[in-house]
Write an enzyme that holds these catalytic residues in place. Structure first.
Site, PDB file in Angstrom:
ATOM      1  N   ARG A  33      28.574  33.957  43.467  1.00  0.00           N
ATOM      2  CA  ARG A  33      27.717  33.762  42.296  1.00  0.00           C
ATOM      3  C   ARG A  33      27.617  35.009  41.439  1.00  0.00           C
ATOM      4  O   ARG A  33      27.505  34.949  40.241  1.00  0.00           O
ATOM      5  CB  ARG A  33      26.302  33.354  42.740  1.00  0.00           C
ATOM      6  CG  ARG A  33      26.231  31.944  43.240  1.00  0.00           C
ATOM      7  CD  ARG A  33      24.991  31.699  44.020  1.00  0.00           C
ATOM      8  NE  ARG A  33      25.047  32.380  45.292  1.00  0.00           N
ATOM      9  CZ  ARG A  33      24.221  32.155  46.290  1.00  0.00           C
ATOM     10  NH1 ARG A  33      23.253  31.287  46.148  1.00  0.00           N
ATOM     11  NH2 ARG A  33      24.363  32.787  47.423  1.00  0.00           N
ATOM     12  N   SER A  91      19.738  27.834  47.526  1.00  0.00           N
ATOM     13  CA  SER A  91      18.875  26.889  48.254  1.00  0.00           C
ATOM     14  C   SER A  91      17.470  27.463  48.387  1.00  0.00           C
ATOM     15  O   SER A  91      16.475  26.747  48.245  1.00  0.00           O
ATOM     16  CB  SER A  91      19.441  26.615  49.649  1.00  0.00           C
ATOM     17  OG  SER A  91      20.704  26.031  49.559  1.00  0.00           O
ATOM     18  N   LYS A 106      17.165  31.079  61.177  1.00  0.00           N
ATOM     19  CA  LYS A 106      16.777  31.124  59.761  1.00  0.00           C
ATOM     20  C   LYS A 106      15.568  30.243  59.490  1.00  0.00           C
ATOM     21  O   LYS A 106      15.070  30.210  58.372  1.00  0.00           O
ATOM     22  CB  LYS A 106      17.938  30.652  58.887  1.00  0.00           C
ATOM     23  CG  LYS A 106      18.867  31.744  58.446  1.00  0.00           C
ATOM     24  CD  LYS A 106      19.681  31.291  57.248  1.00  0.00           C
ATOM     25  CE  LYS A 106      20.505  32.407  56.661  1.00  0.00           C
ATOM     26  NZ  LYS A 106      21.338  31.928  55.545  1.00  0.00           N
ATOM     27  N   HIS A 158      26.657  24.013  45.399  1.00  0.00           N
ATOM     28  CA  HIS A 158      27.507  23.738  46.564  1.00  0.00           C
ATOM     29  C   HIS A 158      28.471  22.583  46.253  1.00  0.00           C
ATOM     30  O   HIS A 158      29.661  22.655  46.560  1.00  0.00           O
ATOM     31  CB  HIS A 158      26.658  23.323  47.778  1.00  0.00           C
ATOM     32  CG  HIS A 158      25.781  24.389  48.342  1.00  0.00           C
ATOM     33  ND1 HIS A 158      24.459  24.181  48.646  1.00  0.00           N
ATOM     34  CD2 HIS A 158      26.034  25.684  48.685  1.00  0.00           C
ATOM     35  CE1 HIS A 158      23.938  25.291  49.162  1.00  0.00           C
ATOM     36  NE2 HIS A 158      24.867  26.223  49.186  1.00  0.00           N
TER      37      HIS A 158
END
Ligand code: ADP
Length: 162
Positions: A92, A129, A43, A19
């Site tokens: 990514r 993460s 979440k 990030h």
């Protein structure tokens, strides 16, 4: 380009060096970068919103032109309320692409908000993460993948160390 503010949205649970790499590179292209931390209670984040914001602020404090804010609800409403901006996303791998393409098209359709993609630095393209949390939970070493402020918090959270 007319809009010189980049808005970089995410959950940042926690912020990683991947990030931070995107934030730093976005700074080179825009006058200001707003890290937009999503509340995302659904979440069930490991770190509460206040902590995610605090860590994002601590780790970007030395970078000029970076602001950390939070939002709830529709991202395009946040962009509109701020008076505009371009969304920045990190890609990514192709696995990110389908979802991000759909989101970008939806955000454009809803509010004419543009999205720009920065390709992940290969050094960090395996990082997420959620994987960092999983590795740290079982005692794996994530040094070099997250900033020091996150490393100590993960140790504290999972292993009761400061
Ligand atoms: P989300 O809530 O969308 O899962 P994240 O906080 O995980 O948000 O990530 C926010 C943004 O950062 C996304 O655009 C994601 O693709 C990007 N990102 C996450 N990890 C990396 C990385 N290692 N390198 C580059 N971009 C990344």
């Amino acid at each position: 380009m007319t809009d010189r503010t980049a808005i970089y949205p995410g959950t940042f649970d926690p912020i990683t060096n991947g990030h931070l790499d995107i934030i730093d590179r976005a700074r080179a292209q825009f006058d200001a970068v707003v890290v937009a931390v999503s509340q995302h209670p659904s979440k069930n984040p490991l770190f509460p919103l206040e902590e995610r914001i605090a860590v994002a602020k601590e780790t970007t404090a030395g970078l000029g032109g970076v602001l950390v804010e939070s939002f709830d609800g529709l991202l395009v409403d946040f962009v509109r309320a701020r008076g505009g901006g371009v969304l920045i996303k990190g890609l990514r791998a192709v696995t990110d692409f389908d979802y991000e393409l759909q989101m970008a098209q939806m955000n454009y359709r809803l509010a004419g908000v543009e999205t720009m993609f920065l390709v992940a630095n290969p050094e960090y393209s395996f990082l997420s993460s959620s994987l960092v949390k999983e590795v740290a939970r079982f005692g794996g070493d994530v040094t070099g993948m997250v900033p020091a402020e996150v490393l100590s918090r993960l140790r504290e959270r999972f292993h009761g160390e400061g």
